[in-house]
Design a protein around this motif. Structure first.
Motif, PDB file in Angstrom:
ATOM      1  N   SER A   1      19.655 -19.063  -7.713  1.00  0.00           N
ATOM      2  CA  SER A   1      20.701 -19.529  -8.624  1.00  0.00           C
ATOM      3  C   SER A   1      22.031 -19.481  -7.888  1.00  0.00           C
ATOM      4  O   SER A   1      22.187 -18.762  -6.892  1.00  0.00           O
ATOM      5  CB  SER A   1      20.759 -18.672  -9.889  1.00  0.00           C
ATOM      6  OG  SER A   1      21.109 -17.338  -9.568  1.00  0.00           O
ATOM      7  N   PHE A   2      22.970 -20.254  -8.390  1.00  0.00           N
ATOM      8  CA  PHE A   2      24.333 -20.225  -7.842  1.00  0.00           C
ATOM      9  C   PHE A   2      25.292 -20.693  -8.927  1.00  0.00           C
ATOM     10  O   PHE A   2      25.036 -21.700  -9.606  1.00  0.00           O
ATOM     11  CB  PHE A   2      24.474 -21.138  -6.623  1.00  0.00           C
ATOM     12  CG  PHE A   2      25.882 -21.211  -6.092  1.00  0.00           C
ATOM     13  CD1 PHE A   2      26.351 -20.248  -5.206  1.00  0.00           C
ATOM     14  CD2 PHE A   2      26.750 -22.209  -6.506  1.00  0.00           C
ATOM     15  CE1 PHE A   2      27.656 -20.296  -4.731  1.00  0.00           C
ATOM     16  CE2 PHE A   2      28.053 -22.257  -6.044  1.00  0.00           C
ATOM     17  CZ  PHE A   2      28.506 -21.293  -5.158  1.00  0.00           C
ATOM     18  N   GLU A   3      26.367 -19.957  -9.058  1.00  0.00           N
ATOM     19  CA  GLU A   3      27.423 -20.348 -10.000  1.00  0.00           C
ATOM     20  C   GLU A   3      28.738 -19.805  -9.459  1.00  0.00           C
ATOM     21  O   GLU A   3      28.802 -18.681  -8.945  1.00  0.00           O
ATOM     22  CB  GLU A   3      27.153 -19.769 -11.387  1.00  0.00           C
ATOM     23  CG  GLU A   3      28.169 -20.198 -12.430  1.00  0.00           C
ATOM     24  CD  GLU A   3      27.928 -19.552 -13.780  1.00  0.00           C
ATOM     25  OE1 GLU A   3      28.662 -19.881 -14.736  1.00  0.00           O
ATOM     26  OE2 GLU A   3      27.025 -18.685 -13.881  1.00  0.00           O
ATOM     27  N   CYS A   4      29.791 -20.603  -9.598  1.00  0.00           N
ATOM     28  CA  CYS A   4      31.106 -20.163  -9.136  1.00  0.00           C
ATOM     29  C   CYS A   4      32.174 -20.712 -10.081  1.00  0.00           C
ATOM     30  O   CYS A   4      31.868 -21.376 -11.078  1.00  0.00           O
ATOM     31  CB  CYS A   4      31.369 -20.604  -7.702  1.00  0.00           C
ATOM     32  SG  CYS A   4      31.631 -22.384  -7.515  1.00  0.00           S
TER      33      CYS A   4
ATOM     34  N   GLU B   1      33.426 -25.928 -11.228  1.00  0.00           N
ATOM     35  CA  GLU B   1      32.302 -26.566 -11.913  1.00  0.00           C
ATOM     36  C   GLU B   1      31.698 -27.695 -11.080  1.00  0.00           C
ATOM     37  O   GLU B   1      30.486 -27.921 -11.114  1.00  0.00           O
ATOM     38  CB  GLU B   1      32.745 -27.092 -13.274  1.00  0.00           C
ATOM     39  CG  GLU B   1      31.625 -27.705 -14.110  1.00  0.00           C
ATOM     40  CD  GLU B   1      30.431 -26.768 -14.294  1.00  0.00           C
ATOM     41  OE1 GLU B   1      29.288 -27.282 -14.339  1.00  0.00           O
ATOM     42  OE2 GLU B   1      30.636 -25.542 -14.396  1.00  0.00           O
TER      43      GLU B   1
ATOM     44  N   ASN C   1      29.316 -26.256  -8.707  1.00  0.00           N
ATOM     45  CA  ASN C   1      28.084 -25.881  -9.402  1.00  0.00           C
ATOM     46  C   ASN C   1      27.165 -27.084  -9.578  1.00  0.00           C
ATOM     47  O   ASN C   1      25.948 -26.983  -9.386  1.00  0.00           O
ATOM     48  CB  ASN C   1      28.405 -25.284 -10.776  1.00  0.00           C
ATOM     49  CG  ASN C   1      29.178 -23.984 -10.665  1.00  0.00           C
ATOM     50  OD1 ASN C   1      29.141 -23.300  -9.651  1.00  0.00           O
ATOM     51  ND2 ASN C   1      29.908 -23.645 -11.732  1.00  0.00           N
ATOM     52  N   ARG C   2      27.747 -28.207  -9.909  1.00  0.00           N
ATOM     53  CA  ARG C   2      26.945 -29.425 -10.081  1.00  0.00           C
ATOM     54  C   ARG C   2      26.384 -29.908  -8.747  1.00  0.00           C
ATOM     55  O   ARG C   2      25.265 -30.435  -8.688  1.00  0.00           O
ATOM     56  CB  ARG C   2      27.789 -30.509 -10.746  1.00  0.00           C
ATOM     57  CG  ARG C   2      28.153 -30.191 -12.204  1.00  0.00           C
ATOM     58  CD  ARG C   2      29.121 -31.225 -12.759  1.00  0.00           C
ATOM     59  NE  ARG C   2      28.560 -32.563 -12.691  1.00  0.00           N
ATOM     60  CZ  ARG C   2      29.266 -33.665 -12.401  1.00  0.00           C
ATOM     61  NH1 ARG C   2      30.561 -33.577 -12.159  1.00  0.00           N
ATOM     62  NH2 ARG C   2      28.673 -34.827 -12.368  1.00  0.00           N
TER      63      ARG C   2
ATOM     64  N   TRP D   1      25.556 -27.916  -6.282  1.00  0.00           N
ATOM     65  CA  TRP D   1      24.431 -27.021  -6.025  1.00  0.00           C
ATOM     66  C   TRP D   1      23.187 -27.474  -6.782  1.00  0.00           C
ATOM     67  O   TRP D   1      22.087 -27.556  -6.214  1.00  0.00           O
ATOM     68  CB  TRP D   1      24.799 -25.587  -6.417  1.00  0.00           C
ATOM     69  CG  TRP D   1      23.615 -24.723  -6.757  1.00  0.00           C
ATOM     70  CD1 TRP D   1      23.162 -24.409  -8.008  1.00  0.00           C
ATOM     71  CD2 TRP D   1      22.718 -24.086  -5.843  1.00  0.00           C
ATOM     72  NE1 TRP D   1      22.047 -23.605  -7.931  1.00  0.00           N
ATOM     73  CE2 TRP D   1      21.744 -23.387  -6.614  1.00  0.00           C
ATOM     74  CE3 TRP D   1      22.627 -24.021  -4.458  1.00  0.00           C
ATOM     75  CZ2 TRP D   1      20.711 -22.657  -6.043  1.00  0.00           C
ATOM     76  CZ3 TRP D   1      21.601 -23.287  -3.879  1.00  0.00           C
ATOM     77  CH2 TRP D   1      20.662 -22.620  -4.675  1.00  0.00           C
ATOM     78  N   GLU D   2      23.337 -27.800  -8.059  1.00  0.00           N
ATOM     79  CA  GLU D   2      22.186 -28.220  -8.858  1.00  0.00           C
ATOM     80  C   GLU D   2      21.598 -29.528  -8.327  1.00  0.00           C
ATOM     81  O   GLU D   2      20.370 -29.696  -8.282  1.00  0.00           O
ATOM     82  CB  GLU D   2      22.591 -28.377 -10.324  1.00  0.00           C
ATOM     83  CG  GLU D   2      22.942 -27.059 -11.007  1.00  0.00           C
ATOM     84  CD  GLU D   2      21.760 -26.120 -11.131  1.00  0.00           C
ATOM     85  OE1 GLU D   2      20.601 -26.585 -11.015  1.00  0.00           O
ATOM     86  OE2 GLU D   2      21.975 -24.911 -11.332  1.00  0.00           O
TER      87      GLU D   2
ATOM     88  N   ALA E   1      31.978 -15.959  -7.669  1.00  0.00           N
ATOM     89  CA  ALA E   1      30.695 -16.606  -7.365  1.00  0.00           C
ATOM     90  C   ALA E   1      29.603 -15.585  -7.610  1.00  0.00           C
ATOM     91  O   ALA E   1      29.795 -14.381  -7.407  1.00  0.00           O
ATOM     92  CB  ALA E   1      30.662 -17.107  -5.930  1.00  0.00           C
TER      93      ALA E   1
ATOM     94  N   GLY F   1      24.982 -15.279  -7.743  1.00  0.00           N
ATOM     95  CA  GLY F   1      23.714 -15.991  -7.602  1.00  0.00           C
ATOM     96  C   GLY F   1      22.601 -15.117  -7.093  1.00  0.00           C
ATOM     97  O   GLY F   1      22.774 -13.928  -6.812  1.00  0.00           O
TER      98      GLY F   1
END
Length: 792
Positions: free
Chosen positions: A373-376, A379, A382-383, A385-386, A715, A717
């Protein structure tokens, strides 16, 4: 460095690469001698042939398409042998055994590896007057010149073991001798036959054979490693009285299953990867996919699997172009698949229930969506990464990494980038090692793609720590370092053919930032040195201490020459090569990414790179971003990833794609496809650099955590590793705080961003000792388990 010797029992290695033994090492089961003379016996796991007249020992079973590997040791003195393949046996005729033979020539003529037609047309490649039929004499001069090249002429180890690898696929025949391809020829005389080994008839001479293995072709990796799953559409929309459109949300490789429609006549099923004016684009640009299949209504009961049309190029096994490797096949029982998101059905009755249609999509069986997973705080990042993570999953459809859907062929550089991202996204990755083995047998042409094989092996070893896997593949890697093209100064030379075709620098050609090709160029030599350094590590890992020293010494020599001859001291950056004053972005970020820039010059090279935009392709951007992130340019790297315009991953997002592209835009590569995972570099860049998690030792025993904050506020993940998931979360505002959960048995070395010159560091509330190194705070002691670190 001496030519690698082929020695030892390699049974386990061959088995791990999908081969079956032709010889059990104990007796001659499966073989027979069709002649009244000649003796074959087993001695210490080898087949020994003795005779006073020529004879062949042949298999009892015939083979059609295959890759065959056999080691031959010629006796001293006059001798000649070879490997028969697709040959024929008639014990009541002369010749008794006839057909194709890979020559093992112990004479001064030195045509070992040549293709001979025993008992029929004689020499095919090379050919010669008086010993070849007329049809092959048209290439007599060309073939003799080919065998006069030092690499081919000297391929045979006259006093030792020699490995012959023979590949037959339909009418294509390829022969390799000790890693040197000596034959690639099309001939349709025989489609199948037996395997044989030869004694030439010299009295008193003993011919020795070992490691006789075969792999029948084609291999279809997806049959074992990929699953087909059924997916519902996320939206169903009537476009007109005759057309209904289904949207599956994201592109996937597949086909559909649907109820057989009632009625009479036909209907059309349109598969599309792209929309135009809210309809499937039936004439998309490049190799963006579209297909239409006609179905007949009312002919059956139950469900139909409806495939898109088959693209012949994606199933080609014998190469449409010279040296083009085979496409990776999908199981025939699946029926053809293409990448598509939208479906349009035209001409069905109003009563048809479209909600019953399912897409049959192919993905790796072992994919674990929760492994990463990864989130920071950004936004868009994040998109991205997805997008990139899904791109890796969607392109696992073939069971090994392929370059999208245009050819369905693995390429070494593509595969390495896929591998890095797959490791960062999933926790059960066998595809990388499988792709490595495929590419060792089906390599491609660019110069820098060969060292990528060393990178792939090194990355697999670092991930798994499996030195046994590495040991079985180590010797073959020696041919991938470009050592055969290096001079006394350690630097690789590029002849005219290399400069015009093989040295790739970047792809497509227009992405090379004006790179000037020279005999000794910076990019090729950066790859060469990096491969030598990694080979030294791999040699040490498999207990080859002398090799490790030799590779290390050679790398040191090449490094010294590299810096002396290619660095422009006045400008503080690297030239493209010797003989030009031009400095491209590639000539600087590849050395920077590979750690080849001496500390005294890192600042000048980094400062220059930070003035540049994304003046390279999607492929090379992996290395450009690595160079920036690893050397204090993380803010610039994130700026480029998120840049407006058409040369960033933000542009891919804005264009609506759900799988990354082969190029930044169609205008940069008009024939590009839209399902190319070498464009998914942020899937590995963000965990490795923003979260900052990378292995230091093989098997993830020791880990480096080195977050890059830039202007991000937080960040967090999960990063998969061989020891288990690594959980990381950090915030960077008034103070920097890092929370880490390591798997059992792993320890971490922390390199943290400085808040100010007097920063104080605590671990779980207790102050710890640190040092400042390269503008970061490095903790003196490694940490284990779960901990919270605060810098303020």
């Amino acid at each position: 460095m001496a030519k690698p010797q082929l020695e030892g029992d390699e049974t386990a290695g061959f088995h791990s690469r999908g081969y079956s033994p032709l010889f059990n090492g104990q007796d001659l089961s499966g073989w027979h001698n069709p002649y009244p003379h000649g003796e074959a016996k087993v001695v210490d796991g080898e087949i020994h042939l003795t005779a006073d007249k020529k004879f062949f020992l042949v298999t009892e079973r015939a083979f059609t398409n295959f890759r065959l590997s056999i080691d031959i040791h010629l006796p001293e003195g006059e001798s000649n042998s070879g490997v028969m393949f697709r040959c024929h046996v008639n014990e009541d005729s002369t010749p008794t055994v006839f057909g194709y033979q890979a020559e093992c020539d112990g004479s001064p003529r030195r045509w070992s590896g040549g293709l001979f037609d025993e008992g029929r047309r004689k020499w095919i490649w090379p050919s010669t007057e008086g010993r070849s039929t007329k049809q092959f004499l048209q290439h007599e001069d060309e073939s003799k010149q080919f065998f006069a090249q030092p690499q081919v002429r000297d391929a045979l180890n006259r006093s030792g073991w020699n490995r012959y690898v023979i590949t037959c696929m339909n009418d294509l025949i390829a022969i390799e001798l000790n890693g040197v391809q000596t034959v690639r020829f099309r001939d349709s005389e025989d489609a199948s036959g037996f395997i044989g080994i030869q004694h030439h008839g010299e009295s008193g001479q003993t011919y020795r054979f070992r490691n006789l293995f075969i792999k029948e072709l084609p291999v279809v990796p997806a049959r074992e490693h990929v699953a087909v799953v059924e997916q519902q559409p996320i939206a169903i929309k009537r476009i007109s009285e005759r057309v209904v459109q289904l949207d599956f949300g994201k592109v996937a490789f597949g086909n559909i299953v649907m109820p057989v429609p009632d009625g009479r006549g036909t209907a059309k099923v349109h598969f599309g990867e792209k929309l135009k004016d809210n309809r499937i684009d039936s004439t998309p640009p490049g190799t963006v996919r579209y297909g239409m299949t006609t179905i007949r209504k009312g002919q059956q009961r139950g469900n139909w699997v409806v495939p898109p049309p088959l693209d012949d190029r994606t199933v080609e096994q014998a190469g449409l172009m010279y040296a083009n490797p085979p496409a990776v096949l999908l199981p025939s029982e699946w029926k053809p698949m293409i990448p598509f998101r939208w479906l349009e059905l035209e001409g069905l009755d109003d009563s048809f229930d479209y909600s019953l249609i399912r897409r049959r999509a192919a993905f790796s069986k072992t994919w674990n969506e929760d492994a990463s997973s990864f989130e920071c705080s950004n936004e868009t990042l994040n998109r991205i990464w997805e997008l990139c993570k899904y791109s890796i999953r969607a392109t696992t459809f073939a069971g090994i990494y392929v370059d999208g859907d245009r050819e369905r062929i693995p390429y070494e550089a593509d595969a390495y980038l896929n591998q890095l991202s797959h490791y960062a996204a999933d926790d059960n990755v066998t595809m990388a090692a499988r792709t490595f083995d495929w590419l060792m047998e089906n390599g491609t042409w660019p110069t820098e793609w060969a060292p990528h094989m060393v990178f792939m092996a090194h990355a697999e070893w670092m991930r798994s720590g499996d030195s046994e896997w590495l040991r079985h593949r180590y010797e073959s890697l020696k041919t991938k370092t470009l050592l055969d093209r290096s001079g006394d100064d350690g630097l690789v030379r590029s002849d005219e053919m290399d400069r015009n075709r093989h040295d790739i620098v970047d792809w497509p050609q227009k992405e090379r930032d004006g790179f000037v090709f020279t005999e000794i160029n910076t990019v090729v030599n950066a790859f060469h040195i990096r491969a030598l350094e990694q080979m030294s590590e791999l040699a040490q890992a498999v207990g080859k201490a002398d090799d490790a020293t030799a590779f290390s010494d050679r790398a040191r020599l090449a490094r010294e020459s590299f810096q002396t001859k290619l660095f422009d001291v006045e400008a503080g950056i690297y030239r493209d090569g010797i003989g030009t004053d031009h400095s491209s972005i590639h000539a600087n970020f590849f050395p920077m990414a590979f750690g080849l820039v001496p500390p005294a010059h890192q600042a000048s090279v980094l400062d220059w790179l930070k003035t540049k935009q994304m003046d390279c392709s999607v492929y090379a951007a992996q290395y450009f971003m690595d160079a920036l992130f690893e050397n204090g340019g993380g803010s610039k790297a994130l700026e480029l990833i998120l840049a407006d315009g058409d040369r960033s991953w933000k542009h891919m997002l804005d264009s609506g794609t759900t799988i990354t592209w082969e190029a930044w835009d169609l205008k940069y590569k008009p024939n590009q496809d839209w399902n190319h995972a070498w464009g998914a570099a942020p899937a590995n860049l963000l965990p490795r650099h923003v979260l900052g998690v990378q292995p230091i030792t093989a098997g993830w025993n020791q880990i480096r955590i080195r977050p890059c904050c830039a202007d991000l506020k937080y960040a967090r993940g999960r990063v998969p590793s061989a020891r288990g998931p690594i959980e990381v979360a950090w915030t960077s505002e008034d103070a920097f705080e890092l929370s880490v959960q390591l798997p059992e048995g792993a320890s971490a070395l922390l390199e943290l961003p400085m808040q100010n010159e007097a920063s104080e560091v605590t671990v779980n509330g207790s102050k710890v000792s640190t040092e400042i190194q390269d503008g970061r705070i490095r903790l003196d002691n490694e940490l284990q388990g779960s901990f919270v670190v605060r810098v303020e």
